[in-house]
Design an enzyme around this catalytic site. Structure first.
Site, PDB file in Angstrom:
ATOM      1  N   TYR A   1      -2.483   0.247  10.757  1.00  0.00           N
ATOM      2  CA  TYR A   1      -2.709  -0.521   8.820  1.00  0.00           C
ATOM      3  C   TYR A   1      -1.303   0.197   8.948  1.00  0.00           C
ATOM      4  O   TYR A   1      -1.055  -0.927   8.320  1.00  0.00           O
ATOM      5  CB  TYR A   1      -3.767   0.330   8.448  1.00  0.00           C
ATOM      6  CG  TYR A   1      -3.788   0.337   7.119  1.00  0.00           C
ATOM      7  CD1 TYR A   1      -3.714  -1.865   6.889  1.00  0.00           C
ATOM      8  CD2 TYR A   1      -3.373   0.758   6.119  1.00  0.00           C
ATOM      9  CE1 TYR A   1      -4.058  -1.820   4.567  1.00  0.00           C
ATOM     10  CE2 TYR A   1      -3.344   0.593   4.739  1.00  0.00           C
ATOM     11  CZ  TYR A   1      -3.512  -1.149   4.277  1.00  0.00           C
ATOM     12  OH  TYR A   1      -3.769  -1.055   3.221  1.00  0.00           O
TER      13      TYR A   1
ATOM     14  N   SER B   1       1.364  -1.080  -0.474  1.00  0.00           N
ATOM     15  CA  SER B   1       0.096  -0.174  -0.359  1.00  0.00           C
ATOM     16  C   SER B   1       0.482   0.903  -0.284  1.00  0.00           C
ATOM     17  O   SER B   1       2.246   1.494   0.400  1.00  0.00           O
ATOM     18  CB  SER B   1      -0.786  -0.046   1.547  1.00  0.00           C
ATOM     19  OG  SER B   1      -1.672   1.016   1.797  1.00  0.00           O
TER      20      SER B   1
END
Length: 227
Positions: free
Chosen positions: A143, A130
């Site tokens: 995250y 990501s």
């Protein structure tokens, strides 16, 4: 005729994982990893060389049983993931644990179990990371920390296994169900044309996997074009 090479894609029931599986399907036999049996069956129906691989990656005993028959694996794509967000002040320990269990521990254990099969094929491991694996914004700490950790895992694997290619892919915000849930949680209106298409991320994965044997594409960063 020799069999086509074998690929295993986790998170293949939807989103980026499904797009990657479709991109690989013309040249590979594809194992479609995921928990949604019906969705995997629908994906498998699109390609004669794809078959469901229904496994809950948090069930480590189940994972060990599922990989037992794989003795040669050309491509392993880690696309399954979760996104538990929150500020440092607000995020409960459970948010940190879930991100790390799904985004790091499951990735590491599945890779470890499949190392003999990957070594036999001089295979390729692709980790869908990501943009948060390269930086961290406010409210995304649990995250982002897991994505930084899985980047370190990929770097260590690349250093330890010279016979295996390892690619980390860092997509920006992508038009998926996960993204829809995140935008809803932020209280904003969802506009799909502002985000990457899953097929665009899959094309980047395919480019890395099909690179000539002398090339090792270690990192790919892909962002939506600004409107």
């Amino acid at each position: 005729m020799p069999e086509s090479p074998l690929a295993l894609v986790t998170g293949a029931s939807r989103g980026i994982g499904a797009a990657v599986a479709r991109a690989l399907a013309p040249a590979y036999r594809v194992l479609l990893g995921g928990r949604d049996v019906d969705a995997l069956a629908e994906q498998a129906a699109e390609s004669p060389d794809a078959e469901p691989w229904p496994v809950d990656l948090s069930d480590l005993d189940g994972v060990r049983a599922a990989v037992a028959g794989i003795d040669r694996l050309d491509v392993l794509v880690h696309s399954a993931g979760t996104a538990e967000l929150g500020t440092v002040e607000q995020a409960a320990p459970s948010a940190w644990r879930k991100n790390f269990e799904v985004n790091v521990v499951a990735v590491a254990e599945l890779t470890r179990l499949l190392l003999p099969a990957l070594r036999a094929a001089h295979g390729h491991v692709v980790i869908i990371n990501s943009g948060q694996g390269l930086s961290a914004r406010a409210g995304w700490g649990p995250y982002a920390a897991s994505k930084h950790a899985v980047r370190a895992f990929a770097d260590a694997l690349r250093a330890e296994e010279p016979g295996i290619r390892v690619t980390s892919v860092y997509p920006g915000r992508t038009d998926t169900e996960m993204q829809q849930a995140i935008i809803a949680g932020e209280g904003r209106e969802y506009a799909p044309d502002q985000y990457l298409r899953p097929d665009s991320v899959a094309a980047a994965v395919l480019s890395a996997v099909t690179a000539s044997p002398d090339a090792h594409i270690s990192d790919v960063s892909i962002r939506p074009r600004p409107h």
